[in-house]
Design a protein around this motif. Sequence first.
Motif, PDB file in Angstrom:
ATOM      1  N   MET A 428       6.674 -37.312 -15.165  1.00 42.68           N
ATOM      2  CA  MET A 428       5.490 -37.103 -14.267  1.00 42.68           C
ATOM      3  C   MET A 428       4.963 -35.745 -14.437  1.00 42.68           C
ATOM      4  SD  MET A 428       7.825 -38.471 -10.922  1.00 42.68           S
ATOM      5  CE  MET A 428       6.479 -38.148  -9.865  1.00 42.68           C
ATOM      6  N   THR A 434      -1.521 -31.149  -9.218  1.00 39.44           N
ATOM      7  CA  THR A 434      -1.264 -32.268  -8.955  1.00 39.44           C
ATOM      8  C   THR A 434      -0.753 -32.632  -7.680  1.00 39.44           C
ATOM      9  OG1 THR A 434      -0.837 -32.644 -11.632  1.00 39.44           O
ATOM     10  CG2 THR A 434      -0.128 -34.179  -9.822  1.00 39.44           C
ATOM     11  N   LYS A 435      -1.208 -33.639  -6.864  1.00 41.14           N
ATOM     12  CA  LYS A 435      -0.630 -33.910  -5.461  1.00 41.14           C
ATOM     13  C   LYS A 435      -0.049 -35.139  -5.431  1.00 41.14           C
ATOM     14  CE  LYS A 435      -4.484 -31.125  -3.078  1.00 41.14           C
ATOM     15  NZ  LYS A 435      -5.608 -31.217  -2.221  1.00 41.14           N
ATOM     16  N   TYR A 436       1.200 -35.197  -4.908  1.00 35.78           N
ATOM     17  CA  TYR A 436       1.922 -36.468  -4.537  1.00 35.78           C
ATOM     18  C   TYR A 436       1.933 -36.643  -2.832  1.00 35.78           C
ATOM     19  CZ  TYR A 436       3.043 -36.454  -9.318  1.00 35.78           C
ATOM     20  OH  TYR A 436       2.883 -36.457 -10.823  1.00 35.78           O
ATOM     21  N   SER A 437       1.934 -37.854  -2.573  1.00 32.00           N
ATOM     22  CA  SER A 437       2.612 -38.057  -1.321  1.00 32.00           C
ATOM     23  C   SER A 437       4.289 -38.013  -1.435  1.00 32.00           C
ATOM     24  CB  SER A 437       2.209 -39.405  -0.583  1.00 32.00           C
ATOM     25  OG  SER A 437       2.815 -40.551  -1.412  1.00 32.00           O
ATOM     26  N   ASN A 440       5.443 -41.227  -2.458  1.00 39.54           N
ATOM     27  CA  ASN A 440       5.464 -41.921  -3.938  1.00 39.54           C
ATOM     28  C   ASN A 440       6.482 -40.893  -4.640  1.00 39.54           C
ATOM     29  OD1 ASN A 440       3.814 -40.668  -6.797  1.00 39.54           O
ATOM     30  ND2 ASN A 440       3.488 -42.908  -6.096  1.00 39.54           N
ATOM     31  N   LEU A 441       6.854 -39.694  -4.249  1.00 41.17           N
ATOM     32  CA  LEU A 441       7.662 -38.666  -4.939  1.00 41.17           C
ATOM     33  C   LEU A 441       9.305 -39.618  -4.805  1.00 41.17           C
ATOM     34  CD1 LEU A 441       7.019 -35.304  -4.113  1.00 41.17           C
ATOM     35  CD2 LEU A 441       6.732 -36.309  -6.183  1.00 41.17           C
ATOM     36  N   ASN A 444       9.892 -42.449  -7.201  1.00 35.37           N
ATOM     37  CA  ASN A 444      10.081 -41.875  -8.188  1.00 35.37           C
ATOM     38  C   ASN A 444      11.583 -41.279  -8.423  1.00 35.37           C
ATOM     39  OD1 ASN A 444       7.629 -42.439 -10.413  1.00 35.37           O
ATOM     40  ND2 ASN A 444       6.886 -42.020  -8.327  1.00 35.37           N
ATOM     41  N   SER A 457       0.055 -33.883   1.518  1.00 34.89           N
ATOM     42  CA  SER A 457       0.574 -34.130   0.346  1.00 34.89           C
ATOM     43  C   SER A 457       1.469 -32.937  -0.397  1.00 34.89           C
ATOM     44  CB  SER A 457      -0.817 -34.033  -0.523  1.00 34.89           C
ATOM     45  OG  SER A 457      -1.493 -33.001  -0.443  1.00 34.89           O
ATOM     46  N   HIS A 459       3.501 -31.083  -4.000  1.00 39.83           N
ATOM     47  CA  HIS A 459       3.414 -30.965  -5.409  1.00 39.83           C
ATOM     48  C   HIS A 459       4.932 -30.920  -5.982  1.00 39.83           C
ATOM     49  CE1 HIS A 459      -0.544 -29.431  -4.417  1.00 39.83           C
ATOM     50  NE2 HIS A 459      -0.057 -28.722  -3.423  1.00 39.83           N
TER      51      HIS A 459
END
Length: 512
Positions: A428, A434-437, A440-441, A444, A457, A459
């Motif tokens: 990843m 880079t941003k994620y919710s 979403n993390l 994964n 959000s 990181h």
Amino acid sequence: MKSGRALLKYSLAAMCASTLVGCGSAPVADKEPETVSVAAIPESAPLAEIPEAEPKPTVVARPSVATPSTTTVARNNTNRAAEALREQRRAELEAKRMEYHQRWETEQQRKLLAAQAEKQRQLREREQLAAQAELQRNLQQRQQLVIRPTRPRAQPRKVNYAPAPRAQIPMQVAYADPVGGQGNGNYSAASLTGSFAGQPAVLSLIDKLARKGFERDYLYGVFSQAQYRDDIAQIWAKYYAKGGEDAKPKGSGGGGYPSYRGKFLTPGNVAKGRNFWGRYAAHLMRAEQQYGVPAEYIVGIMGVETRWGEILGKHRVLEALLTSAVAVPHRANFFLGEAENFMLMTRSERMDPLIPKGSYAGAMGYGQFMPSSFKSYAVDFDGDGIRDLWNPVDAIGSIANYFARHGWRPGESVVVPASVSSNNYYSMPDGFKTKYSLGNLAQNGVVPAQPYRASGSAHLLALSHDGGKMPFIGFNNFYVITRYNHSNYYAMAVHELGNTIKQGVGTIYAQR
């Protein structure tokens, strides 16, 4: 008859001859030559324009051999009078010039003495503030003591660090006697000379500053004394030879983040940080209350940047900026803009532009602000009327203001370790860009390993070390720290150093 006519003719001839002789020898009345009135000449008239007095012509009935000689004498007398008048006027103007010069020197001496007196006043106020803070700490310590005469005295609590000495350490400054602003130091030159005389960009900068109110002769004087620094140019050459802005921070031992972290989290640095916190606790608390930024992150920034004032830089800021503009052509506009902001700073804060010192890139003070950051974020936190980044109190307020203006969220977490349950983590994209919710993390296989308080959000941070990647999740406040220096390693080191220092400071800063 003929004889009578001859006698009459002879008599008439004699009378005419007598008349002619009398007319030729008649004296001509000499007139006094006209002189030029001094009162009629305006005081401001140039000496070259003072008219020479001309004598009025003498009207004579008949030519005379004496007339040219008399006129010449009168004209010479008039010329001497005019020359004497011009000499008198020159002497008066020179006397006025000397008077103006003496008045100017007196005024400069008065300003210098006033500035020195103001500096002494500021020093006394700072000493009083330090004494009041020390008194407040002593009172707080006394209030915390509980006396139980019927019980044995408790053993002192052991700590895992060596406390720093409590002796008052003089504040380090990068300049001295900052008096005056525009025109300070009596810098003046008719043209640009020295190392940067052949640089059109520097001349353009001088033109821009002149349009903003600086005297051109003053600017020529300042910039003519600034020197091109070969040592700074060599630093930039080595920097770009290693990759420049594209190079990732690496530890000296090649150990990734642990090696980088080890440069800052040393027992000596932790002790110095706690000593600094103890000395400026009242100001750190006030900054936290006013801007919402925890004290540990202000202290952490100062520790990573300058070791709390021990490493403020050895290069003249103006020389560093001008040299960098020449040595790094693709960033010349950036450094020339910083030089412009630096000159505006020295004028507004009454500093001599050739005295402040900083890093090879022109960063200044405890927090290593660039001049543009000074313009946008520096504050006068001690109330002395001057924004002084070499003053730790003003630096505390300025760093807090910088974070607040970049979106710091009071009460929210900065970064937490992550728990990984999927191999997706290793492929990843990571980093503050880079941003994620959080959802979403989690999909994964990456979830926070500790409780946290944050919204929005996040990181994914994969900090490398010899055995792989260390997983962390950074939140909005972690991103704010990267606005100070665009590096994941830097932000994490500030976080860990500040929190390590806070653990031994005192109960008033209990763990949040």
